[in-house]
Design a protein around this motif. Structure first.
Motif, PDB file in Angstrom:
ATOM      1  N   TRP A  51       0.865  -1.197   0.000  1.00 24.80           N
ATOM      2  CA  TRP A  51       0.000   0.000   0.000  1.00 24.80           C
ATOM      3  C   TRP A  51       0.892   1.234   0.000  1.00 24.80           C
ATOM      4  CZ3 TRP A  51      -0.991   4.471   2.643  1.00 24.80           C
ATOM      5  CH2 TRP A  51      -2.266   5.050   2.498  1.00 24.80           C
ATOM      6  N   ILE A  52       0.509   2.250  -0.797  1.00 22.62           N
ATOM      7  CA  ILE A  52       1.154   3.565  -0.711  1.00 22.62           C
ATOM      8  C   ILE A  52       0.053   4.602  -0.820  1.00 22.62           C
ATOM      9  CG2 ILE A  52       2.772   5.218  -1.726  1.00 22.62           C
ATOM     10  CD1 ILE A  52       4.323   3.109  -2.977  1.00 22.62           C
ATOM     11  N   GLY A  53       0.116   5.608  -0.003  1.00 24.14           N
ATOM     12  CA  GLY A  53      -0.894   6.655  -0.116  1.00 24.14           C
ATOM     13  C   GLY A  53      -0.636   7.784   0.852  1.00 24.14           C
ATOM     14  N   THR A  54      -1.639   8.633   0.967  1.00 21.87           N
ATOM     15  CA  THR A  54      -1.527   9.828   1.784  1.00 21.87           C
ATOM     16  C   THR A  54      -1.237   9.460   3.242  1.00 21.87           C
ATOM     17  OG1 THR A  54      -3.119  10.821   0.312  1.00 21.87           O
ATOM     18  CG2 THR A  54      -2.777  11.940   2.414  1.00 21.87           C
ATOM     19  N   ALA A  55      -0.326  10.216   3.839  1.00 22.53           N
ATOM     20  CA  ALA A  55       0.031   9.956   5.236  1.00 22.53           C
ATOM     21  C   ALA A  55      -1.217   9.995   6.108  1.00 22.53           C
ATOM     22  CB  ALA A  55       1.042  10.998   5.715  1.00 22.53           C
ATOM     23  N   GLY A  56      -1.281   9.042   7.005  1.00 22.18           N
ATOM     24  CA  GLY A  56      -2.403   8.997   7.933  1.00 22.18           C
ATOM     25  C   GLY A  56      -3.563   8.147   7.433  1.00 22.18           C
ATOM     26  N   GLN A  57      -3.515   7.748   6.163  1.00 23.72           N
ATOM     27  CA  GLN A  57      -4.651   6.978   5.636  1.00 23.72           C
ATOM     28  C   GLN A  57      -4.339   5.499   5.417  1.00 23.72           C
ATOM     29  OE1 GLN A  57      -6.399   8.915   2.257  1.00 23.72           O
ATOM     30  NE2 GLN A  57      -6.698  10.837   3.356  1.00 23.72           N
ATOM     31  N   ALA A  58      -3.164   5.069   5.861  1.00 19.01           N
ATOM     32  CA  ALA A  58      -2.811   3.652   5.674  1.00 19.01           C
ATOM     33  C   ALA A  58      -3.721   2.780   6.531  1.00 19.01           C
ATOM     34  CB  ALA A  58      -1.356   3.435   6.078  1.00 19.01           C
ATOM     35  N   PRO A  59      -3.976   1.560   6.098  1.00 21.65           N
ATOM     36  CA  PRO A  59      -4.761   0.636   6.917  1.00 21.65           C
ATOM     37  C   PRO A  59      -4.129   0.520   8.302  1.00 21.65           C
ATOM     38  CG  PRO A  59      -4.148  -0.369   4.815  1.00 21.65           C
ATOM     39  CD  PRO A  59      -3.474   0.952   4.865  1.00 21.65           C
ATOM     40  N   ALA A  60      -4.937   0.548   9.309  1.00 18.26           N
ATOM     41  CA  ALA A  60      -4.409   0.551  10.689  1.00 18.26           C
ATOM     42  C   ALA A  60      -3.574  -0.698  10.935  1.00 18.26           C
ATOM     43  CB  ALA A  60      -5.565   0.611  11.673  1.00 18.26           C
ATOM     44  N   PRO A  61      -2.436  -0.535  11.592  1.00 21.68           N
ATOM     45  CA  PRO A  61      -1.613  -1.709  11.913  1.00 21.68           C
ATOM     46  C   PRO A  61      -2.360  -2.638  12.862  1.00 21.68           C
ATOM     47  CG  PRO A  61      -0.487   0.364  12.540  1.00 21.68           C
ATOM     48  CD  PRO A  61      -1.863   0.722  12.097  1.00 21.68           C
ATOM     49  N   VAL A  62      -2.081  -3.898  12.742  1.00 21.03           N
ATOM     50  CA  VAL A  62      -2.653  -4.858  13.686  1.00 21.03           C
ATOM     51  C   VAL A  62      -1.516  -5.435  14.519  1.00 21.03           C
ATOM     52  CG1 VAL A  62      -4.585  -5.437  12.167  1.00 21.03           C
ATOM     53  CG2 VAL A  62      -2.476  -6.775  12.052  1.00 21.03           C
ATOM     54  N   ALA A  63      -1.890  -6.185  15.535  1.00 21.39           N
ATOM     55  CA  ALA A  63      -0.864  -6.735  16.431  1.00 21.39           C
ATOM     56  C   ALA A  63       0.186  -7.477  15.622  1.00 21.39           C
ATOM     57  CB  ALA A  63      -1.523  -7.679  17.431  1.00 21.39           C
ATOM     58  N   GLY A  64       1.430  -7.217  15.932  1.00 20.14           N
ATOM     59  CA  GLY A  64       2.519  -7.898  15.221  1.00 20.14           C
ATOM     60  C   GLY A  64       3.103  -7.065  14.098  1.00 20.14           C
ATOM     61  N   ASP A  65       2.362  -6.070  13.617  1.00 17.08           N
ATOM     62  CA  ASP A  65       2.923  -5.199  12.568  1.00 17.08           C
ATOM     63  C   ASP A  65       3.970  -4.284  13.194  1.00 17.08           C
ATOM     64  OD1 ASP A  65       1.032  -6.295  10.949  1.00 17.08           O
ATOM     65  OD2 ASP A  65      -0.071  -4.437  10.569  1.00 17.08           O
ATOM     66  N   ALA A  66       5.025  -4.011  12.448  1.00 16.63           N
ATOM     67  CA  ALA A  66       6.026  -3.044  12.924  1.00 16.63           C
ATOM     68  C   ALA A  66       5.705  -1.684  12.312  1.00 16.63           C
ATOM     69  CB  ALA A  66       7.413  -3.490  12.507  1.00 16.63           C
ATOM     70  N   THR A  67       6.105  -0.637  13.000  1.00 18.26           N
ATOM     71  CA  THR A  67       5.913   0.718  12.468  1.00 18.26           C
ATOM     72  C   THR A  67       7.224   1.484  12.567  1.00 18.26           C
ATOM     73  OG1 THR A  67       3.615   0.755  13.171  1.00 18.26           O
ATOM     74  CG2 THR A  67       4.631   2.881  12.777  1.00 18.26           C
ATOM     75  N   HIS A  68       7.590   2.173  11.486  1.00 17.41           N
ATOM     76  CA  HIS A  68       8.754   3.065  11.514  1.00 17.41           C
ATOM     77  C   HIS A  68       8.283   4.454  11.104  1.00 17.41           C
ATOM     78  CE1 HIS A  68      11.722  -0.156  11.891  1.00 17.41           C
ATOM     79  NE2 HIS A  68      10.983  -0.825  11.032  1.00 17.41           N
ATOM     80  N   ASP A  69       8.522   5.427  11.964  1.00 14.53           N
ATOM     81  CA  ASP A  69       8.193   6.810  11.623  1.00 14.53           C
ATOM     82  C   ASP A  69       9.417   7.447  10.970  1.00 14.53           C
ATOM     83  OD1 ASP A  69       7.470   9.415  11.392  1.00 14.53           O
ATOM     84  OD2 ASP A  69       6.672   9.599  13.436  1.00 14.53           O
ATOM     85  N   LEU A  70       9.313   7.783   9.709  1.00 16.44           N
ATOM     86  CA  LEU A  70      10.480   8.329   8.976  1.00 16.44           C
ATOM     87  C   LEU A  70      10.544   9.850   9.062  1.00 16.44           C
ATOM     88  CD1 LEU A  70      10.587   5.918   5.896  1.00 16.44           C
ATOM     89  CD2 LEU A  70      11.685   5.694   8.109  1.00 16.44           C
TER      90      LEU A  70
END
Ligand code: NIG
Ligand code: FE
Length: 417
Positions: A51-70
């Motif tokens: 997925w790529i798109g506007t910031a803030g509109q990505a599908p919400a992470p679920v348990a186990g997903d990693a997140t990196h704030d660039l």
């Protein structure tokens, strides 16, 4: 290609691939123009972009997903060095000194130096030594964000040494997180043992070396040095024919030191690219356009040979031939291990725009590489190969000469640098 503005929802299926949300990044679009670019988010799933798109509109992470704030950092596709002779024995600094004292590259080659002196060193080196020497150069390229590279043979000129070089190239791709495409360049120079028998050597390249190396899975593409000090049109054509008959893509070192018409010949064989091109004329440019070829520009070789005959950038631009940039990393004409420096040189010496230089080391380099999965583009479904940069503007990638600006390298969805 995603501009990063349009959310492209792809099936984020419930597979087991690791999902990562890369938040708040600014994608350098193809054909980049100075100006603000809104922040995007990107989701990778395993090796690919989901997925790529506007910031803030990505599908919400679920348990186990990693997140990196660039944190708003600029992101480009992983850089691609689509023309290198990375594997070779030794170096030719003394020859450089001779050239500074007035000898020409061609003089040195005709006197038994040049490519043939690297052939001696490469034949003498064992496989592990070649591997270790090339690894240092590969790591220098990787430190600047290179995630895919082409590596040619051509300093062996006999079956055993060409095999050794290509095996080293394959090993490099296993030892490091980088995509390696191998190119058989048996027709790089005439080995001394074939002096005066160039046609016999070409027959050996086509009838013995190429089939054997292809059967061993060592050849992804085939190249030939079509030049006065290399091989003539008829000999070059034999190589292109043999490769094409065996289903291999071809490319050519063409019009580097003189205009022989190799480019138009390569176009007839549907070559991926013609490379160097300092002496290319309009007929050659039109042939490239028609065949859908990429023009691979090698400003390091132009600079290091103190060449003054510029490739026909205006004609390539006017006729819409895509231009790629590469290091040509080799011991004789371009001992370069910085693709960013090549961007700088392409802008200063060849008058490319920053946008052209950026495209030249990403999407156009991918098209010259011919690796099906390496696209040099960031879009849903493509491999997640990208670089996070420590720059205020993408123009800095072509501006600094030696300052490391690479913050993170992600290849196939994994942080590798
Ligand atoms: O790409 N042009 C031919 N081959 C290399 C040079 C090889 C050498 O001098 O060792 C090149 O410039
Ligand atoms: Fe080259």
């Amino acid at each position: 290609m995603s501009s990063g503005q349009t959310p492209c929802v792809n099936a984020l299926d419930a597979g087991s691939a690791r999902r990562v949300l890369w938040k708040n990044l600014r994608l350098v679009p193809p054909g980049w123009q100075a100006g603000p670019v809104p922040a995007s988010d990107m989701v990778t799933e395993g090796r690919r972009i989901a997925w790529i798109g506007t910031a803030g509109q990505a599908p919400a992470p679920v348990a186990g997903d990693a997140t990196h704030d660039l944190q708003g950092a600029w992101v480009t596709p992983g850089l691609i060095d689509c023309h290198t002779h990375l594997v070779h024995g030794g170096q030719r600094a003394d020859e450089f000194a001779l050239r500074l004292a007035g000898a020409s590259y061609e003089d040195i080659a005709r006197q038994g130096g040049g490519i043939v002196s690297s052939v001696r060193a490469t034949r003498a080196a064992d496989e592990d030594a070649l591997f270790e020497q090339a690894l240092v150069r590969l790591d220098a390229l990787r430190a600047e964000g290179v995630t895919a590279i082409e590596i040619k043979s051509g300093y062996g000129l006999d079956l055993a040494t060409e095999r050794k070089m290509l095996r080293v190239a394959r090993r490099l791709g296993q030892a490091r997180p980088v995509t390696v495409r191998t190119t058989f360049l048996g027709a790089h120079a005439l080995p001394p043992e074939y002096a005066g028998r160039a046609d016999d050597y070409i027959a050996r390249v086509c009838d013995v070396m190429l089939p054997a190396l292809q059967d061993e899975g060592l050849v992804d593409a085939v190249d030939v040095f079509c030049e006065g000090i290399g091989f003539n049109l008829a000999q070059s054509e034999r190589v292109l024919q043999a490769a094409t008959q065996r289903g291999l893509p071809v490319k050519m070192h063409a019009e580097q030191l003189s205009l022989l018409g190799g480019t138009a010949l390569a176009a007839r064989y549907g070559a991926l690219s013609a490379d160097h091109l300092e002496w290319l004329d309009e007929a050659g440019v039109l042939a490239m356009r028609q065949a859908g070829m990429v023009a691979v520009l090698l400003p390091g070789a132009y600079y290091f040979l103190r060449d003054t005959h510029l490739p026909p950038i205006g004609l390539l631009r006017r006729h819409g031939v895509p231009m790629a940039l590469a290091t040509d990393c080799n011991p004789g004409t371009s001992p370069a291990t910085s693709l960013l420096l090549m961007m700088n040189m392409a802008c200063t010496l060849f008058k490319l725009t920053v946008a052209e230089a950026l495209d030249g080391v990403t999407r156009h380099a991918a098209d010259a590489l011919g690796a099906p999965d390496v696209t040099g583009r960031l879009a849903v479904g493509h491999l997640a190969d990208f670089v996070v940069w420590d720059v205020d503007s993408p123009a800095e990638l072509a501006y600094w000469m030696g300052l490391p600006r690479c913050r993170r390298v992600v290849r196939h969805g994994e942080i590798v640098g």
